[in-house]
Write an enzyme that holds these catalytic residues in place. Structure first.
Site, mmCIF file in Angstrom:
data_model
loop_
_atom_site.group_PDB
_atom_site.id
_atom_site.type_symbol
_atom_site.label_atom_id
_atom_site.label_comp_id
_atom_site.label_asym_id
_atom_site.label_seq_id
_atom_site.Cartn_x
_atom_site.Cartn_y
_atom_site.Cartn_z
ATOM 1 C CG HIS A 191 -2.078 -0.809 1.115
ATOM 2 N ND1 HIS A 191 -2.557 -1.609 2.112
ATOM 3 C CD2 HIS A 191 -2.888 -0.966 0.070
ATOM 4 C CE1 HIS A 191 -3.623 -2.225 1.680
ATOM 5 N NE2 HIS A 191 -3.847 -1.855 0.445
ATOM 6 C CD GLU A 432 -6.477 -8.855 -10.425
ATOM 7 O OE1 GLU A 432 -5.474 -8.224 -10.080
ATOM 8 O OE2 GLU A 432 -7.615 -8.577 -10.002
ATOM 9 C CG ASP A 456 -2.876 -9.669 -7.725
ATOM 10 O OD1 ASP A 456 -2.146 -10.028 -6.782
ATOM 11 O OD2 ASP A 456 -3.773 -8.823 -7.599
ATOM 12 C CB CYS A 503 -4.351 -1.209 -14.761
ATOM 13 S SG CYS A 503 -5.159 -2.668 -14.116
HETATM 14 C C1 PEP Z 1 -2.625 -5.844 -10.382
HETATM 15 O O1 PEP Z 1 -2.778 -6.917 -9.767
HETATM 16 O O2 PEP Z 1 -1.820 -5.706 -11.322
HETATM 17 C C2 PEP Z 1 -3.408 -4.662 -10.018
HETATM 18 C C3 PEP Z 1 -3.416 -3.583 -10.754
HETATM 19 O O3 PEP Z 1 -4.125 -4.720 -8.873
HETATM 20 P P1 PEP Z 1 -3.525 -4.522 -7.389
HETATM 21 O O4 PEP Z 1 -2.080 -4.168 -7.516
HETATM 22 O O5 PEP Z 1 -4.334 -3.481 -6.745
HETATM 23 O O6 PEP Z 1 -3.756 -5.885 -6.828
HETATM 24 MG MG MG Z 2 -4.523 -7.143 -8.492
#
Ligand code: PEP
Ligand code: MG
Length: 573
Positions: A191, A432, A456, A503
């Site tokens: 985070h 993911e 992920d 993303c």
């Molecule tokens: C990811 O898993 O790439 C993603 C964008 O989600 P987070 O990092 O919030 O799990």
């Molecule tokens: Mg993710």
């Protein structure tokens, strides 16, 4: 370890874990009442002073502070604490802690959600006054800073030092005063890292840092190299000031890409959007000329509270962001709780493997009340701008079907109540989980867009925890298995005629941007501070050359050989 790039100079501000005051009794009640009065006055003055500086805080912080001021001015708070001093002879600190706790319990038991949420504010008030009573500036450190030649009068920001920084902690910080973060825990996908990068603040994780630094000491944080320099010499300070200037001039040059589209030299156009964690970052998205918001991590809205945000609160926030984006798309990812994103009040039982457990859409499908509240808020906000809904962690076709039927159900409810929304609002899923990539031919026919979550996807494909340094050699976006799944997802998306975005952090990896372009990726969604750099790189490439490179890379046997191809690439003009 580097969590967020950049260099900053600032005074250490160590966030200590709060320890509850111990029970102490007094024989001098009037003295404790006097201490209480003085503490309250000081806490009120501090709050008012902070509020007077309103340009330096986010709207969310301002609302929190105004609420605190209002509650602190209410005699009920003082009366409760004073009664404990008089009745039980408690020392002021203990009375404040206990009194705030009693008031918090009282608020928690209320039916009204607004009042229930004030429980956390009550504990904050208790701590404010305790800190006002107990805080002493460290004169040694202060004098040391002041006496450093050439630094007198210089106003440095704060380097926030903490074991870990939760989103709740960051909401309470005056971010305009924050120069950098140093935490003891957390990796690049933590985070703290996500928040720091989205706010363009350098951040490092350094084990045991709070033992090495003293409150107020001057420190340089180098988020490029992973270095910290405590109490630097004037020569070192000068050298780093020059580095900061150099990086600033690079940033300034990039602003020329603000207005232009991300298009290769040979005319291949893609989109570059931004990832955000809080509504106030939407302003930054506009400042850097992004093509919209490609990932709004909505779970941050659920943190720093004692119950989930209701439909109205969420609707107002999504509407505000959609309006701020003036017609550009805003992709809101539905609640992605679980894994490392823990939310106390949701009472998710302990799991041995939380990343493989009841997280994201799995949780939402098991708790449809919370999910429907968010979907209804998003649908309502879609009437005011280009909201899109994105579902995290879809792993099976059945999960998608269940999700779709809940969304359809919410639409019917809104129609029944004549509440306007965009009936054609686009709904996509994150790819993911490897099973979703493998099923992407089927899923592509069902949804409006894909967004690849590499953070992920890498972890699940390689069975390597994204936070565990020991398996970092496996957790890599250059692993051929990961790259093949990405290509498969893009191809299947395109066969069904839907756009495919990325993303996860890898979308901003300059080594792989040409590869992803060559694979046919339609959109790169990155932190606001990365948007201009990504645009610049895309504008310097040729799509034909990128395609050749990506083909070569897809035939590689190992991450090492992928890296070799990348290192040898000459594809810009
Ligand atoms: C990811 O898993 O790439 C993603 C964008 O989600 P987070 O990092 O919030 O799990
Ligand atoms: Mg993710």
């Amino acid at each position: 370890m580097c969590l967020s790039k950049g260099i900053a100079i600032g005074n250490a501000f160590i966030l200590k874990e709060k320890e509850a005051p111990v029970l102490e009794l007094t024989q001098n009640i009037s003295l404790e009442l006097e201490i209480l009065d003085k503490g309250l006055d000081k806490a009120l003055d501090d709050l008012k002073e902070n509020l007077a500086d309103e340009d330096r805080m986010s709207p969310e912080q301002k609302t929190i502070m105004e609420t605190h001021l209002m509650l602190l001015e209410d005699p009920a708070f003082k009366d409760q604490v004073a009664a404990l001093i008089k009745e039980f002879s408690y020392r002021c600190e203990y009375a404040l802690y206990t009194g705030a706790g009693k008031l918090a319990e009282h608020f928690k038991a209320m039916d009204n959600a607004y009042f229930r949420e004030r429980a956390a504010d009550m504990m904050d008030l208790g701590w404010y006054v305790i800190e006002a009573i107990t805080s002493k500036e460290n004169p040694v450190v202060k004098d040391k800073i002041k006496s450093q030649q050439g630094l007198v009068g210089e106003d440095f920001g704060r380097v926030i030092v903490a074991k870990d920084l939760t989103p709740a902690d960051t909401v309470k910080l005056n971010m305009s005063q924050v120069a950098a973060f140093i935490t003891e825990n957390g990796g690049p996908s933590s985070h703290t890292a996500i928040i720091a990068r989205s706010m363009d603040i350098p951040a490092l994780s350094v084990p045991d840092i709070s033992k090495l630094l003293n409150q107020g000491e001057l420190v340089i944080v180098d988020g490029f190299k992973g270095d910290i320099i405590i109490e630097p010499s004037l020569a070192t300070l000068d050298a780093y000031r020059k580095k900061i200037e150099h990086h600033q001039s690079i940033k300034d040059k990039l602003t020329q890409y603000k207005e232009c589209q991300a298009e290769t030299l040979d005319g291949h156009r893609v989109k570059v959007t931004a990832n955000i964690v809080a509504p106030q970052i939407a302003e930054k998205v506009m400042e850097v000329g992004a093509d919209g918001i490609g990932l709004y991590r909505s779970e941050f809205l659920y943190m720093d509270r004692i119950s989930p945000p209701d439909e109205e609160i969420q609707f107002q926030i999504y509407k505000e962001v959609a309006e701020m984006l003036t017609g550009k798309e805003v992709i809101v990812r539905t609640l992605d709780v679980g894994g490392d994103k823990h939310i106390d009040y949701l009472n998710i039982p302990h799991e041995d493997n939380p990343f493989l457990g009841f997280r994201a859409i799995r949780y939402c499908l098991g708790n449809t009340g919370i999910f429907k509240t968010q979907i209804r808020a998003l649908l309502r906000a879609s009437h005011f701008g280009k909201i899109r809904i994105m579902i995290p962690m879809i792993g099976t076709y059945e999960e998608w079907c269940q999700t779709k039927s809940i969304i359809e159900n919410c639409k019917e409810e809104l129609k029944g109540n004549q509440i306007p929304f965009d009936d054609n609002l686009k709904i996509g899923i994150m790819i993911e989980v490897p099973s979703a990539a493998m099923m992407s031919d089927i899923l592509a026919k069902e949804v409006d867009f894909f967004s690849i979550g590499t953070n992920d996807l890498i972890a699940y494909t390689m069975a390597a925890d994204r936070m565990n340094q020991k398996v970092a050699y496996l957790y890599s976006d250059t692993q051929p298995a990961v790259l093949r799944l990405i290509q498969m997802t893009i191809d299947n998306g395109h066969k069904a005629g839907i756009p495919v975005s990325m993303c996860g952090n890898s979308a901003a990896n300059p080594d792989l941007i040409p590869v992803y372009l060559g694979m046919g990726l339609d959109k790169f969604s990155v932190n606001p501070s990365e948007v201009l750099g990504v645009k610049e790189q895309i504008c310097s490439l040729k799509i034909e050359a990128c395609r050749k490179i990506s083909q070569k890379i897809l035939s590689c046997k190992s991450a090492k050989s992928v890296k070799k191809v990348i290192d040898g690439m000459t594809i810009s003009h």
